[in-house]
Scaffold this motif. Structure first.
Motif, PDB file in Angstrom:
ATOM      1  N   LYS B  79       0.829  -1.216   0.000  1.00 44.58           N
ATOM      2  CA  LYS B  79       0.000   0.000   0.000  1.00 44.58           C
ATOM      3  C   LYS B  79       0.863   1.265   0.000  1.00 44.58           C
ATOM      4  O   LYS B  79       0.616   2.196   0.751  1.00 44.58           O
ATOM      5  CB  LYS B  79      -0.945   0.029   1.204  1.00 44.58           C
ATOM      6  N   ARG B 157       1.617   5.256   7.411  1.00 43.97           N
ATOM      7  CA  ARG B 157       1.832   5.114   5.979  1.00 43.97           C
ATOM      8  C   ARG B 157       2.455   6.361   5.380  1.00 43.97           C
ATOM      9  O   ARG B 157       3.203   6.310   4.423  1.00 43.97           O
ATOM     10  CB  ARG B 157       0.503   4.842   5.292  1.00 43.97           C
ATOM     11  N   ILE B 158       2.117   7.503   5.979  1.00 39.93           N
ATOM     12  CA  ILE B 158       2.554   8.746   5.384  1.00 39.93           C
ATOM     13  C   ILE B 158       4.069   8.879   5.488  1.00 39.93           C
ATOM     14  O   ILE B 158       4.715   9.409   4.596  1.00 39.93           O
ATOM     15  CB  ILE B 158       1.813   9.909   6.061  1.00 39.93           C
ATOM     16  N   ILE B 317      -5.933  -0.652  -8.690  1.00 37.47           N
ATOM     17  CA  ILE B 317      -4.597  -0.905  -8.179  1.00 37.47           C
ATOM     18  C   ILE B 317      -4.532  -2.290  -7.546  1.00 37.47           C
ATOM     19  O   ILE B 317      -5.470  -2.715  -6.892  1.00 37.47           O
ATOM     20  CB  ILE B 317      -4.168   0.215  -7.223  1.00 37.47           C
ATOM     21  N   PRO B 362     -14.775   4.232  -8.131  1.00 36.40           N
ATOM     22  CA  PRO B 362     -13.678   4.580  -7.220  1.00 36.40           C
ATOM     23  C   PRO B 362     -12.570   3.546  -7.111  1.00 36.40           C
ATOM     24  O   PRO B 362     -11.493   3.877  -6.661  1.00 36.40           O
ATOM     25  CB  PRO B 362     -14.375   4.743  -5.870  1.00 36.40           C
ATOM     26  N   GLU B 372     -17.228  -4.180   3.207  1.00 37.85           N
ATOM     27  CA  GLU B 372     -17.850  -3.570   4.376  1.00 37.85           C
ATOM     28  C   GLU B 372     -16.779  -3.020   5.316  1.00 37.85           C
ATOM     29  O   GLU B 372     -15.779  -3.676   5.576  1.00 37.85           O
ATOM     30  CB  GLU B 372     -18.672  -4.632   5.111  1.00 37.85           C
ATOM     31  N   LYS B 373     -17.018  -1.805   5.785  1.00 36.00           N
ATOM     32  CA  LYS B 373     -16.057  -1.208   6.706  1.00 36.00           C
ATOM     33  C   LYS B 373     -16.497  -1.485   8.137  1.00 36.00           C
ATOM     34  O   LYS B 373     -17.670  -1.649   8.408  1.00 36.00           O
ATOM     35  CB  LYS B 373     -15.974   0.309   6.493  1.00 36.00           C
ATOM     36  N   ALA B 374     -15.531  -1.515   9.007  1.00 35.40           N
ATOM     37  CA  ALA B 374     -15.861  -1.760  10.412  1.00 35.40           C
ATOM     38  C   ALA B 374     -16.567  -0.559  11.022  1.00 35.40           C
ATOM     39  O   ALA B 374     -16.323   0.551  10.637  1.00 35.40           O
ATOM     40  CB  ALA B 374     -14.595  -2.032  11.200  1.00 35.40           C
TER      41      ALA B 374
END
Lengths: 460, 374, 262
Positions: B79, B157-158, B317, B362, B372-374
């Motif tokens: 990622k 990550r940044i 991606i 998207p 599904e998101k938590a």
């Protein structure tokens, strides 16, 4: 070590110390004094006086005392560059550090502000008032239309972002067209008062020119902000990495447009890739200081307000922020627009300091600089960003170029090899940036004292 | 305290097929119609020129595909937008440049075995050069991964993203130094002659000095090489990811690193392997790109790198066929924009396409819909 | 529900709520009516769709079909932040505080929608801004005091012990001035003593703030101890509804929790 190396090192220290002193006195709180039976809180007076004195100190250092100046021409340039960089980097810190949106578009908005402001004053001193009128009317009209469209869309839900974007874009295009028409109609009436480049008329010199400069920079900033609104509206919904790439693309597109400003865009005076020359050098220390302080103060107040806290909550956790009643999409857009406004203002100030704009300055590779400055200074730290901006300009552009230039003519390009290395080391050792989230003086967020506990209704 | 703001009006929910929802789509359709009109008109007016453009776009697209594969695999697994990938591509081109220009590596079979068939000799020499470039790129990418990215694997990550930018800048600015690659355009000595054929009532070999007829489609051997090699690699990668043990390990790692680690997968070496394989293709792409467009410079990797990344995002991606399709679209968009709309706007078009595709879909063309998101 | 006629006003009315994720049916035909002042539990095995229901009430998910009425207002279609502003606040199963901010700021963020001054007031620090900020601070500190968190107001939320983080989250939800409070597994990870305290706390805030409370919970002791009504769902469908006593003896519930043949 050479003496001049020490001297330029001392200058960096002095500049940083100056900034810290300024913020210290701006944040100074004194106990109220009682004079003749009246209790006066002198804090505000001291803060304001401190700012005026700070302004005066540099102004004195810039004044020519019979051939001697404490800050020479080169240092003055660095100072102005540092001021503009501070504005740009603070704007980016608002977007990225406080609101958490990884944006690489700041440099594009900076470029838009620079070119827009430069075009207005360039035309003005060359006897053409249409630049100011079109930009002024256009930005105001577009602002009004955006607000009106926003209001009429406010009771719609699940509106596809493409649709609302199309409506906003149409509104902006219409207002731009109307502004051009008005400009064509009004500017011939004003033009006789402007004279020509060689014989400036009454409105193109002295006080009036300063006013025009101010208006040009402000309108350029608003223009950049409106562009950022139109761009941010669809793009902010994409999610972090994609947003970063899209904003990078924005910077590249702005650069491409600049290179083709005389062919693809109808601005022959911008001269495309050859660069725009003849911009009146109107930026003085007064204006640079004024705009920089306006940006610093308004950003500091914004961060301390409820709106600033809402922005920070978006960075921390979007889902929780929504559940706490915060309009996440609106908050992101707000931070992006204000950040771009700062960049646009910075661009306007920069253009009138340098007097020459080349698209190469706004290349996206250089556009990473504000990002690196923000990261160096610490995400979410205004003090860090300001320090890093000044340090960056004075160290990298000032001292290092000077010092390396002595070693060999090729050596200055080595500084661009050094800074990615420093960045890598920083990321490995201290990923939160030099300052972390520490603030200083006036920028410090006060610790709220504990409440006087009233013993009622306590539980647990 | 002011009481909570309660909406005065009930909100109107915009249905997916209502007029308001069609405003945006209508704008897009108008845009698409306009583009279709421009393309069709040109196709009818000058069909052969149009086909030539398509072929140019194909050549570009296949090179982008080689770079995009590395992007999509690396992003899929860690990622991370590996900004340095475009610079690895550049290093690949420069390695082959030095090998050819300084050491005449492409001629070694001719020198070692003077009796060898010259075509075979050049082919062997070119393959050696390409392999050398690929090896150098692999070493570079693995070094970058180990030194810069690995220590930050658990950091935000940044931080990794900033590091990637830093690595990219280091490679670029180091390359820009005068004694390294310098900032100049350098003419690239091709290891073999580029032969072109033109198709105008029959296939003709272009003779040196002979003018190509105006209405002719031109095809070069380098185009054929690029297409065949890229397609081969695509099939190889599909096989690798779907059928082999390391491919399964890669998919597992990309899905859930901690669990993959618990299952006995050496996550670090899988990630290094991903970087290595991506870099190998970038190196190959660098050499082919330099042969096809024989002028190289230090910053040559920046735009192809960005466009390849956009291709990867466009296709979805993490998806290998997606990256390929995205790259082909990107190549066509660039070639056709340059010919029919405006040469300088070809970079702008790439980003516009990206934004529009992401808004409509998207997760990209081949991307899986969000879970599904938590 | 109760067969006796209810005189209290209806706060929340959910009818026929259904949610599909692709082909997966997460919630099917879910009904629920909450009256003013109710304290109702929603239980079910892991993955039964409880949190999905919460996410639909708070607008994070758009229901596939069905209606959610809050005080007579149809919520479906409102954005999450608007639903919060209408008077529904929630906590999260896995605590979602703003970890890098102080406890006080966590509460002040929740008070943002009630700030009542404009952006320009904030930037120019007008009198209105100062007045409202003082009120916000007062309200936040009041809530912290009620929750016994005064001492930690300047601590970073992530540095607090788990139990206090839970309390901060409830305080933050209360700062939204809700009429309906949704608690998502408030007792997760707590020891028996803390659970007892939590039960007192929930009763206390319900009475003090005149709330209606809907909670999801795994800890049977908590649910059985404080809920007046319990709804049990499994695989997204209601399998039982009644008082704690009725639920405890319901064979379908026992089956859902312990599996067939238990």
């Amino acid at each position: 070590m050479d003496l001049s190396v020490l001297l330029s090192f001392a200058k960096i220290i002095a500049v940083i110390a100056y900034l810290y002193g300024l913020f210290w006195i701006m944040g100074l709180k004194v106990r109220p004094v009682t004079i003749a039976g009246k209790t006066l809180d002198l804090s505000l007076a001291i803060n304001v006086a401190g700012v005026v004195v700070a302004f005066g100190i540099i102004q004195l250092a810039l004044t020519d005392f019979g051939g001697f100046r404490i800050l020479n021409e080169f240092d003055t340039g660095l100072l102005y560059q540092a001021c503009t960089m501070t504005m740009v980097a603070l704007g980016l810190n608002l977007i990225y550090g406080f609101n958490g949106q990884f944006s690489l578009g700041q440099w594009g908005f900076y470029g838009i502000g620079a070119y827009a402001a430069a075009d207005v004053t360039y035309r003005w001193v060359n006897g053409d008032s249409s630049g100011l009128i079109v930009l002024g009317v256009g930005t105001i009209l577009a602002g009004v239309i955006i607000l009106l469209v926003g209001r009429s869309l406010s009771n719609l839900r699940r509106m596809p972002v493409l649709s609302s974007f199309t409506l906003y874009l149409l509104g902006a295009l219409v207002s731009g067209y109307v502004a051009v028409l008005i400009g064509r109609w009004v500017s011939p009436l004003l033009n006789p008062l402007l004279g020509t480049n060689l014989e400036p008329g009454p409105l193109a010199q002295g006080f009036w020119l300063q006013i025009i400069y101010f208006l040009a920079v402000v309108f350029a900033g608003i223009f950049a902000a409106e562009i950022s609104f139109l761009f941010g509206l669809p793009v902010l919904s994409l999610g972090s990495d994609y947003f970063g790439i899209a904003t990078l693309g924005f910077t590249i597109v702005v650069y491409t447009l600049m290179v083709n400003s005389d062919t693809f865009l109808p601005f022959p005076e911008m001269r495309g890739g050859r660069g725009m020359i003849g911009i009146p050098k109107l930026t003085t220390w007064f204006w640079a200081f004024l705009f920089m302080m306006a940006v610093i103060v308004s950003m500091r107040n914004l961060i301390r307000s409820s709106y600033g806290r809402a922005m920070i909550s978006v960075r921390e956790d979007e889902v929780a922020a929504r559940a706490m009643g915060i309009d996440v999409a609106g908050g992101k857009l707000l931070a992006f627009v204000i950040g771009s406004l700062f960049a646009g203002l910075g661009g306007g100030v920069y253009a009138h300091y340098i007097g020459f704009l080349s698209p190469g300055t706004f290349d996206f590779l250089i556009g990473f600089n504000p990002m690196i400055i923000v990261v160096f200074g610490g995400l979410g730290s205004m003090t860090g960003t300001i320090t890093a901006s000044f340090g960056w300009i004075f160290f990298l552009e000032g001292m290092l170029r000077d010092v390396l230039g002595r070693i060999s003519p090729q050596a200055p390009s080595w500084r661009y090899v050094l800074y990615p290395l420093t960045l890598l080391l920083l990321m490995l050792i201290r990923p939160e940036g030099l300052m972390g989230k520490i603030e200083w003086g006036f920028l410090k967020i006060p610790v709220v004292p504990l409440r006087d506990t009233k013993q009622e209704g306590e539980v647990a | 305290m002011q009481s909570i703001s309660r909406p005065q009006k009930m909100p109107v929910i915009v249905k997916p097929n209502s007029f308001l929802a069609w405003i945006g789509r209508g704008g897009l359709i108008l845009l698409a119609l306009l583009i279709a009109y421009i393309l069709l008109r040109n196709l009818i007016e000058k069909p052969l020129f149009f086909v030539t453009n398509i072929i140019n776009g194909l050549q570009l697209g296949f090179v982008y595909a080689l770079i995009a594969l590395g992007y999509t695999m690396v992003y899929g697994i860690v990622k991370l937008i590996n900004f340095a990938h475009g610079d690895v591509f550049m290093v690949g081109a420069f390695t082959s440049f030095f090998a050819i220009d300084r050491f005449k590596l492409h001629e070694w079979p001719l020198r070692a075995f003077p009796t060898i068939n010259p075509v075979l000799g050049i082919a062997l020499g070119t393959i050696t050069t390409i392999l050398l470039s690929m090896v150098v790129c692999v070493l570079l990418a693995v070094t970058i991964e180990r030194v810069a990215y690995k220590p930050l694997r658990d950091a935000p990550r940044i931080a990794a993203l900033i590091t990637a930018i830093g690595v990219s800048f280091f490679l670029e600015y180091f390359g820009l130094l005068d004694f390294v690659f310098s900032a100049r355009f350098i003419p690239y000595p091709r290891p073999f002659e580029v032969t072109t054929w033109y198709i105008a009532d029959g296939i003709h070999l272009t003779q040196p000095g002979e003018p190509i007829p105006e209405n002719a489609i031109v095809i070069s051997n380098i185009l054929i090489i690029i297409v065949i090699l890229t397609l081969g690699i695509l099939l190889f990668l599909q096989y690798l990811v779907r059928r082999t043990k390391i491919g399964i390990a890669m998919r597992a790692t990309s899905f859930d690193k901690p669990t993959a680690r618990l299952m006995g997968i050496n996550v670090d070496s899988v990630i290094s392997f991903t970087f290595a394989i991506g870099a190998a293709f970038a190196g190959l792409g660098g050499v082919l790109y330099a042969i096809a467009y024989p002028s190289i410079k230090t910053l040559m990797g920046v735009y192809p790198g960005l466009k390849a990344f956009i291709s990867a995002v466009l296709g979805g991606i993490g998806s290998i066929p997606g990256a390929f399709v995205g790259a082909l679209i990107m190549g066509q968009a660039e070639a056709l924009t340059a010919s029919y709309i405006s040469t300088p706007m070809r970079d702008a078009v790439a980003f516009t396409i990206l934004i529009i595709v992401l808004l409509v879909r998207p997760t990209g063309i081949f991307g899986e819909p969000e879970k599904e998101k938590a | 529900m109760n067969t006796t006629a209810e005189t209290r006003p209806v706060v929340l009315q959910i009818e026929g709520l259904t949610k599909y994720f692709g082909g997966l049916r997460a919630v099917y035909n879910f009904d629920l009516t909450l009256y003013d002042g109710d304290l109702v539990g929603l239980i079910g095995p892991n993955g039964a769709g409880k949190t999905t229901i919460f996410n639909q009430i708070t607008g994070l998910y758009l229901p596939t079909s069905g209606s959610i009425k809050f005080n007579g207002i149809e919520l479906v279609g409102f954005e999450p932040h608007e639903i919060t502003r209408l008077g529904i606040a929630r906590t999260f199963q896995n605590i979602r505080l703003f970890g890098n901010l102080t406890v006080l700021d966590n509460l002040r963020i929740a008070l943002h929608s009630q700030a009542g001054y404009s952006l320009f007031d904030g930037i120019l620090m007008t009198r209105k801004y100062r007045q409202r900020e003082a009120e916000i601070l007062e309200r936040a500190q009041e809530l912290l005091e009620i929750m016994g968190l005064t001492k930690v107001q300047n601590e970073l939320a992530r540095n607090l012990p788990y139990g206090e983080q839970r309390r901060v989250e409830i305080a933050r939800a209360l700062a939204c001035s809700p009429r309906l409070l949704l608690l998502d597994e408030p007792a997760a990870g707590m020891n028996p003593k803390e659970i007892t305290q939590l039960m007192d706390l929930i009763h206390f805030i319900r009475d003090k703030f005149k709330l209606t409370v809907l909670l999801i919970e795994h800890q049977m002791r908590l649910v059985m101890g404080i809920c007046e009504q319990i709804t049990v769902i499994d695989f997204g469908e209601i399998i039982a509804r009644g008082t704690p006593k009725e639920i405890q003896n319901n064979p379908r519930v026992i089956e859902a929790y312990l599996g067939k043949g238990a």
